[in-house]
Design an enzyme around this catalytic site. Sequence first.
Site, PDB file in Angstrom:
ATOM      1  N   LYS A   1       0.805  -1.229   0.000  1.00 28.69           N
ATOM      2  CA  LYS A   1       0.000   0.000   0.000  1.00 28.69           C
ATOM      3  C   LYS A   1       0.835   1.274   0.000  1.00 28.69           C
ATOM      4  CE  LYS A   1      -4.575  -1.354   0.941  1.00 28.69           C
ATOM      5  NZ  LYS A   1      -4.489  -2.666   1.601  1.00 28.69           N
TER       6      LYS A   1
ATOM      7  N   SER B   1      -8.437  -0.047   7.344  1.00 26.82           N
ATOM      8  CA  SER B   1      -8.312  -1.056   8.383  1.00 26.82           C
ATOM      9  C   SER B   1      -6.855  -1.289   8.747  1.00 26.82           C
ATOM     10  CB  SER B   1      -8.957  -2.367   7.938  1.00 26.82           C
ATOM     11  OG  SER B   1      -8.207  -2.932   6.896  1.00 26.82           O
TER      12      SER B   1
ATOM     13  N   GLU C   1     -10.129 -13.729  -2.983  1.00 27.16           N
ATOM     14  CA  GLU C   1     -10.808 -13.131  -1.828  1.00 27.16           C
ATOM     15  C   GLU C   1     -11.014 -14.169  -0.728  1.00 27.16           C
ATOM     16  OE1 GLU C   1     -14.067  -9.929  -3.221  1.00 27.16           O
ATOM     17  OE2 GLU C   1     -14.471 -11.978  -3.833  1.00 27.16           O
TER      18      GLU C   1
ATOM     19  N   GLY D   1     -16.012 -13.182   2.250  1.00 24.13           N
ATOM     20  CA  GLY D   1     -16.067 -11.816   1.729  1.00 24.13           C
ATOM     21  C   GLY D   1     -15.940 -11.804   0.222  1.00 24.13           C
TER      22      GLY D   1
ATOM     23  N   ASP E   1     -17.563 -10.513  -2.271  1.00 23.63           N
ATOM     24  CA  ASP E   1     -18.307  -9.510  -3.046  1.00 23.63           C
ATOM     25  C   ASP E   1     -17.695  -9.296  -4.423  1.00 23.63           C
ATOM     26  OD1 ASP E   1     -16.289  -8.155  -1.155  1.00 23.63           O
ATOM     27  OD2 ASP E   1     -16.578  -6.674  -2.741  1.00 23.63           O
TER      28      ASP E   1
ATOM     29  N   SER F   1       1.151  -9.839  -0.273  1.00 24.66           N
ATOM     30  CA  SER F   1       0.828  -8.405  -0.254  1.00 24.66           C
ATOM     31  C   SER F   1       1.241  -7.667   1.009  1.00 24.66           C
ATOM     32  CB  SER F   1      -0.665  -8.209  -0.521  1.00 24.66           C
ATOM     33  OG  SER F   1      -1.438  -8.973   0.374  1.00 24.66           O
TER      34      SER F   1
HETATM   35  C1  LIG Z   1      -5.262  -3.675   1.329  1.00 33.11           C
HETATM   36  C2  LIG Z   1      -4.661  -5.005   1.263  1.00 33.11           C
HETATM   37  C3  LIG Z   1      -5.109  -5.953   0.328  1.00 33.11           C
HETATM   38  C4  LIG Z   1      -6.243  -5.674  -0.627  1.00 33.11           C
HETATM   39  O1  LIG Z   1      -5.907  -4.635  -1.527  1.00 33.11           O
HETATM   40  P1  LIG Z   1      -7.030  -3.888  -2.369  1.00 33.11           P
HETATM   41  O2  LIG Z   1      -6.305  -2.917  -3.214  1.00 33.11           O
HETATM   42  O3  LIG Z   1      -7.972  -3.249  -1.403  1.00 33.11           O
HETATM   43  O4  LIG Z   1      -7.746  -4.947  -3.142  1.00 33.11           O
HETATM   44  C5  LIG Z   1      -4.465  -7.176   0.279  1.00 33.11           C
HETATM   45  N1  LIG Z   1      -3.446  -7.458   1.124  1.00 33.11           N
HETATM   46  C6  LIG Z   1      -3.008  -6.592   2.049  1.00 33.11           C
HETATM   47  C7  LIG Z   1      -1.887  -6.999   2.938  1.00 33.11           C
HETATM   48  C8  LIG Z   1      -3.599  -5.333   2.145  1.00 33.11           C
HETATM   49  O5  LIG Z   1      -3.150  -4.463   3.062  1.00 33.11           O
END
Ligand SMILES: *Cc1c(COP(=O)(O)O)cnc(C)c1O
Length: 330
Positions: free
Chosen positions: A62, A87, A213, A217, A219, A313
Site C-alpha cells: 500500500k 483497516s 478473496e 467476503g 463480493d 501483499s
Molecule cells: C489492502 C490489502 C489488500 C487488498 O488490496 P485492495 O487494493 O484493497 O484490493 C491485500 N493485502 C493486504 C496486505 C492489504 O493491506
Amino acid sequence: MQGEHGAAIAGLPTYADVARAAERLAGAAHRTPVLTSRTADAMTGAKLFFKAENLQRAGAFKFRGAYNAISALPEAARTRGVITFSSGNHAQAIALASRLLGAPATIIMPEDAPAAKIAGTRGYGAEVVLYDRYGQDREALGRAIAEPRGLTLIPPFNHPDVIAGQGTLAQELIETAGPLDVLVVCLGGGGMLAGCALAAAELSPGCRVIGVEPETGNDGQRSFRDGRIVTIPVPRTIADGAQSTALGALTFGIIRERVSDIVTVTDAQLAETMRFFASRMKIVVEPTGCLAAAAVLHGQVDVRDKRVGVVISGGNVDLATFARLTAGTA
Ligand SMILES: *Cc1c(COP(=O)(O)O)cnc(C)c1O
C-alpha cells in the site's frame, strides 16, 4: 459513475499512469525481492514467482499507491494535508508517505484494527481517529473532519493514483521474473488487482490475471460474475485487509475488462499458508497477504506447467496472532 449500460468510466487509469507512478516511486519505495521455492513448485507443478511486498516499506504494497497519490497532489493541497480511512495497511502507508512528502495526515481507523497497525500508524506521526466499523459511517465522519480543514481524501483503493501506484508491483515482478502465464493477486477493494491487471496487460500480454478473496467476503467474485457491483455486510475473516464490502467504480471498471477470474479461499487455508511461509520460506506474512498463495497452493487456480506470479501483499500481523495462527490451534 458507472454508466447505465456498463459504458466506459471517465477517469479510469491506464498503463501510462502505472509507468508514471514507477518514476515517482523510484528511490522511495523498495524494489522488493521476487522469491522462489522448490517446495512450492513441487507442490503445484508450476514455476512460482512470489513478489514479497511484505518486505515493502511500512510492511505492505500500500505504500506504493499512497506515495504516488500524495506525490501527485498540487503543493497547496499537500501542505493542507491528507485524510483517509483504513483497516490498517493503507493507514500506515499514508502516514509514512505523508511524512516523507511533508503532508500532515489524519487517519480514521476501526477501533478493532490490530494493535500493531494502530501503533504503527501513530508511530509514523499521523493523527489517528478511531470509529466503530460495525455501526458508524466512516465516510460521513471523514467528511466532517476533512471539510473544515481542507484535507484531501485519499481512499484505500478507489482512486486512479492509488490504483496506478499498486500496479508498479506487477511491473517490477514481470521485469524481474519475465513474462508470466498467470498472475494471482490478493483482493480487497481491488486497487491492487486493477493496477496489476493494467501492468500485466501491457508487459505480459496474454497473462491471465486472477483475484483471490476470503470465502466469507466474496463480493468481488459476485460482482465479477453478475457484471455489477455487489455490496455485502462487513465479512468476518482473519484477512483483516480484505474486509471491504464492495469494489469501487474505478476498480470494478478495470477488473471487469482485464481480469480472468476471481476465486476464494477459507481462513483455514490462509492460516496453513502462513505456516508454509514461516516454516519453508522463513518469512512473516499476514493473513491477507496469504490470499493469492493460498489459492495457488490449494489448487483453486490452474497453474500446472505454468509460470505464475503470486503476490505476497503484506506482513503486518501482531506477533500474538502470528503465533496463534502458525501454531495451528486457531
Ligand atoms: C489492502 C490489502 C489488500 C487488498 O488490496 P485492495 O487494493 O484493497 O484490493 C491485500 N493485502 C493486504 C496486505 C492489504 O493491506
